[in-house]
Design a protein around this motif. Sequence first.
Motif: not given
Length: 876
Positions: A617-640
């Motif tokens: 969703y909106s550029g929040h890709g999976p790589e942001l899960m592993t960047d060491g920054d709690l201020g960034t995040f992965y975000w899905s465009p739909s419900s699991p």
Amino acid sequence: MASSLFAPVSAHADAVEIYPTPQQVTTRDDGFPLSPVVGLVRTSRSDPQAEAVVRQALRAAGVKRVKATDGEDPRTPVTLWLGGGADKLGVEGSQGLPAEGYVLAAGEGEGGKHVALDGVDADGTYYAALTFAQLIRQRQGNDRIPGVVVRDWPSMAYRGSIEGFYGTPWSHQDRLDHLDYLGAHRMNTYQYAPKDDPFHRDRWRDPYPQDKLAQLGELIGRARANRVDFTFAISPGLSICYTSADDVNKLLAKFEAIYALGGRSFNVALDDIDPNRWNCEGDRAKYAAKGPGWAQTDLLNTVQDWVRGKGDVSPLQTVPTEYYNATETPYKKAFRDNLGPEVIVHWTGRGVVPTAILKRDAAEAKAVFGHKILVWDNYPVNDYAPGRLLIAPYTGRENGLSESLVGIISNPMNQAAVSKISLYSFGEFGWNDHAYDAEQSWLRALSERAGGDEATVRALRDFADLNTLDGTLHRRQSPVLAEAIAKGEGLRELAERYAKAPDLIESGVRDRAFVEEARSWLDATRLWTKALVRSLDLLEKVRADDGAGALAIRGEITRLVADAKAIRDVRQPHSTTSPKIGDGVLDRFVTDALKTYDAWIGVGSGRATASSTLGVYSGHGPELMTDGDLGTFYWSPSSPRTGDAVTLDLGAVKSIGDIAVLMGKSSSPNDYIRSGVLEHSLDGQSWTRLTSGTTAEVRFKAPAGTLARHVRYRSAGAQDNWLVVREFTVATMDDSETRLTASGTPAGALQATVDGNLDTVYTASAVPAEGDALQVALSRPRLIDKVVVIGTGAAEVQVRTGGQWQGWALSRGPTPSWTSPTRRATPYGWRGRQAAPSRRSPRSCRATPTCPPPSSGSPPARWWPRRVSGPPPPSW
């Protein structure tokens, strides 16, 4: 076309192909060729637009003269009856058909050869004319009309689009062209609701400037000419005071201005607002106890009274705040109990962008809202998916939805012309949802874009395979390419074919607006597919132990990928990121090929990479899960859904320890997997359970000795909320890893020589002198048998054992083999030492893609010590 779509065909009947699939078709064996002179009889149900379509079709078929009359039989060899004539062929007319229905009959009858275009109304006559244009077929140089009787009508009353996306709105020319497209494909609805038009949403109270009002008037006129209803939407929910007579009057004044231009359809959109926020104290006092549903329905009833008073306006439409589910709530009960029965309610399905819309879902929505339901379908809209073109088939909508819905309209992409691929299928689904076939409709849409050229259709299919993933309707990216990679068969042939697709599309697609809108993705495809082809070349070089060739290709791939990632589209939000081309499939293959090369020369420790089955969703890709920054995040465009997961690939099998999956964020704390399972795997296929979780933060320490290459957190059930992952970490405890520390002279980024990344470079700050050395310390003693040095200049490699430095031979052939008797090195194990400055000029850094130009005129130098399993590439 499948014969099951038509009635049995006589042995002498002409084949017929009509799209969208008609409700009823009967073929006859009395077809005939068109004559040079054709009669055209107008009736009371004739329509100027229908006549224009007929005349254009006859002209294209080579008819020299059209003899038109108003009701009289022109006594021509072939006669067309526009708005009647079924009786000339002994066929039942259009009486009793639903609105927009028609009968088309062609054959020999009373007094000669006739074509009856008998619409139940003017719209029906227009659609009969469109069908007539499809029926003309060239047979041995003669354009021929097949003998046929078509009884047809739309399954849904509302068919078309709503320009309701965020980001860069369409241009005025985009909209005019779009209205032409809708009309030509039997779609009768266009809703004007661009979120980034300030006068639609943020400044809804303000009148439109005169120039903008003039454009809206032109759109209304163009819509009418195409038999399309122009629906004007206002989105006042961010600031409206429901109890303010002034606000209500300003909303009605906005509608009055559009009515004066000829607009006869209106929508009050109340989506994407906070339902618990009151914009004035008057609303809080009146409605706080009853809820926002009552405030909104009171407003809507007032507007519907205005609609009713006009007498020639279609029923009011609204987009409720709870537009994305069918759950019983006090809000929906207010709509059911208080909203006037004429009002049409928009609904997106069970989710903002649902994977599927089923008949039972639609029936439940109709029951829970208590009103007619019009689906605002968020496909192929891509405002939530920056960098993506969504051009895969329109799937997941159950045949027969018309039993509970009055219509389905598309929310398209920021790219108007590219959206036509999906809009074609929306037209077919809305006309006859019972006969809709997603794959076949999609192929017809591609063929239309390609002008029927098979090579261009093939290129569009290949391009679409690289642009499949949306995380909702299509959760698997590039399925054709992924299968070829998985099987290891035909990959080079496929890669080379994909690499040709952009040029074929640019030359073969007739709609130049399509090509221009897709240009960023076409350019990115050229680069990514070339990187794919070169990755195959790289692997061949590695297998052949061709170090020089492999190194050159690696540098080329790195440049191709960097160039692809630098591309930006001009439209928001796509200008914020690079075009996504086969992401998760193509780029992973390229990355794995580079890792294979790196491992071949002994670098790269298998850094963790993250992925998700849910899309982005909106550029929040999976790589942001592993960047060491709690201020960034992965975000899905739909419900699991059950089985959806986020996964870490550790790059190699490692001993794992502490694991943390930190989900949710302050503005959406409920965006986490409510019922999850933490699992690990050696191969990504067979999974072993570690623990389960029900909270936003899941932490677990793997048992000592647990080995894994992959770790995932999998959803064990479906839910309504989306997913946010701030960080996903796995601690590794691999005793076989040896940390390296670099020191020495001349100064420079010394640690770049041992960071495991070939794209970072140590460049000496000065020309090395006699005695300068780059020294690498090992964190523990270990066995070594090879040293790899990649750099420029002449070097001597030494290893220290037992406190003594000993020189190693350094060969410089195309595939050098640097070996020595096995020794146990101390923590200050070995070093590469610069010999006396060479009189030979160093090789240019430009010819060495992995290092930057030298600074201050000094030659770049780089050493890569590692144990390797095969011969390393050359040191130039």
